[in-house]
Design a protein around this motif. Sequence first.
Motif, mmCIF file in Angstrom:
data_model
loop_
_atom_site.group_PDB
_atom_site.id
_atom_site.type_symbol
_atom_site.label_atom_id
_atom_site.label_comp_id
_atom_site.label_asym_id
_atom_site.label_seq_id
_atom_site.Cartn_x
_atom_site.Cartn_y
_atom_site.Cartn_z
ATOM 1 N N PRO A 249 -2.321 1.223 -6.045
ATOM 2 C CA PRO A 249 -2.774 -0.039 -5.433
ATOM 3 C C PRO A 249 -4.279 -0.191 -5.269
ATOM 4 N N ALA A 250 -4.954 0.823 -4.707
ATOM 5 C CA ALA A 250 -6.399 0.684 -4.465
ATOM 6 C C ALA A 250 -7.170 0.521 -5.767
ATOM 7 N N ASP A 251 -6.828 1.299 -6.771
ATOM 8 C CA ASP A 251 -7.506 1.188 -8.065
ATOM 9 C C ASP A 251 -7.195 -0.143 -8.734
ATOM 10 N N ALA A 252 -5.934 -0.574 -8.621
ATOM 11 C CA ALA A 252 -5.536 -1.854 -9.218
ATOM 12 C C ALA A 252 -6.307 -3.010 -8.598
ATOM 13 N N ASP B 41 -4.486 -8.723 -6.688
ATOM 14 C CA ASP B 41 -5.439 -9.517 -5.904
ATOM 15 C C ASP B 41 -5.447 -9.186 -4.424
ATOM 16 N N GLU B 42 -4.409 -8.478 -3.947
ATOM 17 C CA GLU B 42 -4.286 -8.280 -2.509
ATOM 18 C C GLU B 42 -3.383 -7.076 -2.242
ATOM 19 N N ILE B 43 -3.676 -6.344 -1.157
ATOM 20 C CA ILE B 43 -2.836 -5.232 -0.720
ATOM 21 C C ILE B 43 -2.383 -5.501 0.710
ATOM 22 N N VAL B 44 -1.096 -5.252 0.975
ATOM 23 C CA VAL B 44 -0.576 -5.356 2.339
ATOM 24 C C VAL B 44 -0.075 -3.986 2.769
ATOM 25 N N ALA B 45 0.017 -3.790 4.090
ATOM 26 C CA ALA B 45 0.316 -2.465 4.631
ATOM 27 C C ALA B 45 1.754 -2.033 4.408
ATOM 28 N N THR B 46 2.704 -2.952 4.582
ATOM 29 C CA THR B 46 4.114 -2.573 4.488
ATOM 30 C C THR B 46 4.867 -3.520 3.564
ATOM 31 N N GLU B 47 6.038 -3.086 3.146
ATOM 32 C CA GLU B 47 6.872 -3.911 2.277
ATOM 33 C C GLU B 47 7.289 -5.202 2.963
ATOM 34 N N GLU B 48 7.476 -5.116 4.289
ATOM 35 C CA GLU B 48 7.884 -6.306 5.051
ATOM 36 C C GLU B 48 6.785 -7.374 5.075
ATOM 37 N N ASP B 49 5.552 -6.964 4.802
ATOM 38 C CA ASP B 49 4.426 -7.907 4.824
ATOM 39 C C ASP B 49 4.283 -8.690 3.521
ATOM 40 N N LEU B 50 4.998 -8.281 2.464
ATOM 41 C CA LEU B 50 4.778 -8.866 1.144
ATOM 42 C C LEU B 50 5.084 -10.365 1.088
ATOM 43 N N VAL B 51 6.312 -10.726 1.425
ATOM 44 C CA VAL B 51 6.706 -12.136 1.300
ATOM 45 C C VAL B 51 5.915 -13.029 2.259
ATOM 46 N N PRO B 52 5.726 -12.626 3.537
ATOM 47 C CA PRO B 52 4.882 -13.455 4.416
ATOM 48 C C PRO B 52 3.467 -13.650 3.868
ATOM 49 N N ASP C 111 0.842 -1.190 0.000
ATOM 50 C CA ASP C 111 0.000 0.000 0.000
ATOM 51 C C ASP C 111 0.884 1.250 0.000
ATOM 52 N N ASN C 112 1.399 1.541 -1.172
ATOM 53 C CA ASN C 112 2.292 2.681 -1.355
ATOM 54 C C ASN C 112 1.953 3.309 -2.705
ATOM 55 N N PRO C 113 1.684 4.616 -2.757
ATOM 56 C CA PRO C 113 1.290 5.239 -4.038
ATOM 57 C C PRO C 113 2.329 5.084 -5.138
ATOM 58 N N LYS C 114 3.577 4.772 -4.770
ATOM 59 C CA LYS C 114 4.613 4.565 -5.774
ATOM 60 C C LYS C 114 4.585 3.155 -6.355
ATOM 61 N N ALA C 115 3.835 2.259 -5.716
ATOM 62 C CA ALA C 115 3.743 0.870 -6.189
ATOM 63 C C ALA C 115 2.654 0.768 -7.245
ATOM 64 N N ILE C 116 2.897 1.419 -8.371
ATOM 65 C CA ILE C 116 1.915 1.442 -9.456
ATOM 66 C C ILE C 116 2.129 0.264 -10.391
ATOM 67 N N VAL C 117 1.056 -0.165 -11.027
ATOM 68 C CA VAL C 117 1.137 -1.261 -11.992
ATOM 69 C C VAL C 117 0.466 -0.820 -13.284
ATOM 70 N N GLY C 118 0.927 -1.361 -14.412
ATOM 71 C CA GLY C 118 0.287 -1.006 -15.666
ATOM 72 C C GLY C 118 1.123 -1.323 -16.877
ATOM 73 N N LEU C 119 0.556 -1.026 -18.026
ATOM 74 C CA LEU C 119 1.192 -1.314 -19.310
ATOM 75 C C LEU C 119 1.231 -0.019 -20.136
ATOM 76 N N PRO C 120 2.292 0.786 -19.990
ATOM 77 C CA PRO C 120 2.355 2.092 -20.644
ATOM 78 C C PRO C 120 2.905 2.070 -22.068
ATOM 79 N N GLU C 121 3.104 0.888 -22.632
ATOM 80 C CA GLU C 121 3.776 0.794 -23.927
ATOM 81 C C GLU C 121 3.137 1.635 -25.027
ATOM 82 N N VAL C 122 1.815 1.791 -24.990
ATOM 83 C CA VAL C 122 1.135 2.554 -26.043
ATOM 84 C C VAL C 122 1.639 3.989 -26.089
ATOM 85 N N THR C 123 2.046 4.550 -24.957
ATOM 86 C CA THR C 123 2.554 5.921 -24.924
ATOM 87 C C THR C 123 3.915 6.027 -25.588
ATOM 88 N N LEU C 124 4.540 4.899 -25.857
ATOM 89 C CA LEU C 124 5.831 4.867 -26.535
ATOM 90 C C LEU C 124 5.699 4.350 -27.967
#
Length: 715
Positions: free
Chosen positions: A173-176, A183-194, A127-140
């Motif tokens: 993250p929230a929109d994704a 499929d899932e959001i976790v609070a911190t980076e340390e929570d990802l692998v667990p 849950d970090n606004p910098k953790a964005i996902v997407g396919l921007p290839e069309v802009t290139l």
Amino acid sequence: MSGFIFEKDADGIVTVTMDMPGQSANTMSDAYDGFMSETISRLETEEGLTGVIFASAKNTFFAGADLNSILSTGTSTEDFFNYIETSKGYFRRIEKLPVPVVAAINGAALGGGYELCLACNHRIVVDNPKAIVGLPEVTLGLLPGAGGVVRLTALLGLEKALPRLLEGKPAKPADALKEGMVDEIVATEEDLVPAAKAWIKANPGNAAQPWDQKGFKYPGGHADAPNIRMTATVAPTLLFKRTRGLMPAPEKIVDIAVNSMRMGFESALRQESRGLCALVATPEAKAAISTFFFGLNGIKNGKLRPAGDRWAAKSSAVLGAGMMGAGIAWAHASRGLPVYLKDTDMAKTEKGKAYSEGLVEKRIKRGQMKEAAGKELLDRITPTDNDADFEGADIIIEAVFEDIELKEKVIPETFKQLGPDGIYGSNTSTLPISLLAQSCPDPARFIGIHFFSPVDKMQLVELIVGEKTSEETVRKAYDYVMQIGKIPIIVNDSRGFFTSRVFGTFTDEGASLIVDGVDPVLIERAAWKVGMPVGPLAVADEVSLVLQKKVHDTHKVLDKRLGLENGFPSRNDATIAVNHKMVEMQRGGRQYGGGFYDYNPDGSKSIWRGVEQFMKGNSEIPMRDVEDRIIYRQVIETIRCYDEGVLRNEVEANVGSIFGIGFPAHTGGALQFVHGVGIDAFAKRAAELADAYGERFNISRGALDKLRASEKKAA
């Protein structure tokens, strides 16, 4: 394993941590092939394997393809097709692993990075606004070639996938999560692998992707569903209205997405590879990558910035509360920079602040801003009619009328309020900075800072370096422009600088076409066809013909002072013959009730047929000539600016032409357009236009040689 760290726990779960050496981000570089190939081969033979997690040791998850290698691809060769197939083959092998695979997304996963996530069974994001996902290839100018088109369509369904594929906008993250991209959001980076390990343990048999399971149904409907057939039918028409048929990538994406639902999965992936091969060699892709990725990012990352420590203004003042001054005050306040807005009386300054109040009100109504944030923004704007109020300001922007005598009066009066380390900027669109600097007590701290209207929407700011402007002032001005969220380009001093000078040729060519007898409707249509956002006649009305004449009159005064007959570097004979005459006829543009267009109470408009009185030629000019005259006139003036040293480099020429003038984005900018056409082919066509329509289309051999030298250096 260097690059991809392979760690297996007691439960048989392997965590693959991507940490490619010597790179700030994980990318699909040459080294990546080796790392990924070895990793997958090991996973395929690993005994006791119960699950796999892909994680990253970088700040981002995975940045995707190496665009340098794509940019250097000459043609769509068999070798490149095989390279694509091999790369996407890694993801297909991940899907075929007999155990569940999870993507632990700690930061941006774009392009190939998100395509890796799509090949996993489960996607967890922090849950970090910098953790964005997407396919921007069309802009290139490209399409997602590692399974992105096919898999996102299968994951979301055609109706939901197309907007993400065609716009290229990343999702936070929230929109994704809401859209099903993760499929899932976790609070911190340390929570990802667990969290990933917990999901694997809870889903031990969940190894096959939905599209690999028998009876798979596309979300939202199969290819023959009425809503999907309607989407597939309507999408090309809507797309053409947006792209005008000038951008091949969106069309190719729609074609592959729709047809992927009508064929086998493997065949669809192969079709996607062919689509990328077709796009990668296009001038549009080369242009987009050069300008919108390397060029624009280079500017934002400070590649063209003068060396030195970063600087930030803490206080500011804007002189002149008209449309430009009010817009600049908004730009400051919206980025947290307190600003004094000053005019000759408080009524004018209050009116200037009201401009920002209107913008805040609109944003609140649209849900784009909270009331508290709007109040904080407006509190940063202090109206004043007293110079003493902004004593010690870090930056003062003079934005009074484009009148040299007025500016020469205001500059020395207000410069005394500048702080000891501050800089002073003149928001002039055409007047020489070196001349204005003569009225400044310290010319070293004086620079041109040219904003574009409307300031709240236009991203570009043109920094004009005078003869005595110090490098430190240029650096501070560059940092200031970045501070308020704009895009800076640096140009050397000249009458009209770069953008105003070239913009003037666009509107002048529109008037020239009228003189030659071309129907105004055809002129505007030709501009639309080549990709200009607005036709030359419509934009002249919007800017106002009155303003154009005032600028011309100001330069005549300047010529008289300097003892010149015509010191402006570009000719505007047609503007004088048509636009200025229309001003005398009380047709000064939209804000004056009418210009080239008549404006109706219901908001509609139509061409003013009185313009026909200015036609001297016949209308039998080929449409291609009309289109080329509109484009080539701007490009040739840009080449002259580059040759004369007004422009420092091609990057700023291209970015400035698109964001400042509205030059067609699919070309990559005015000088990139030349490279896309080919320098020799461009020179030949320019010579044809010069022979047929006049010397304004001539280009010097030296200017062309300079372009050839830069092209050779880039290669």
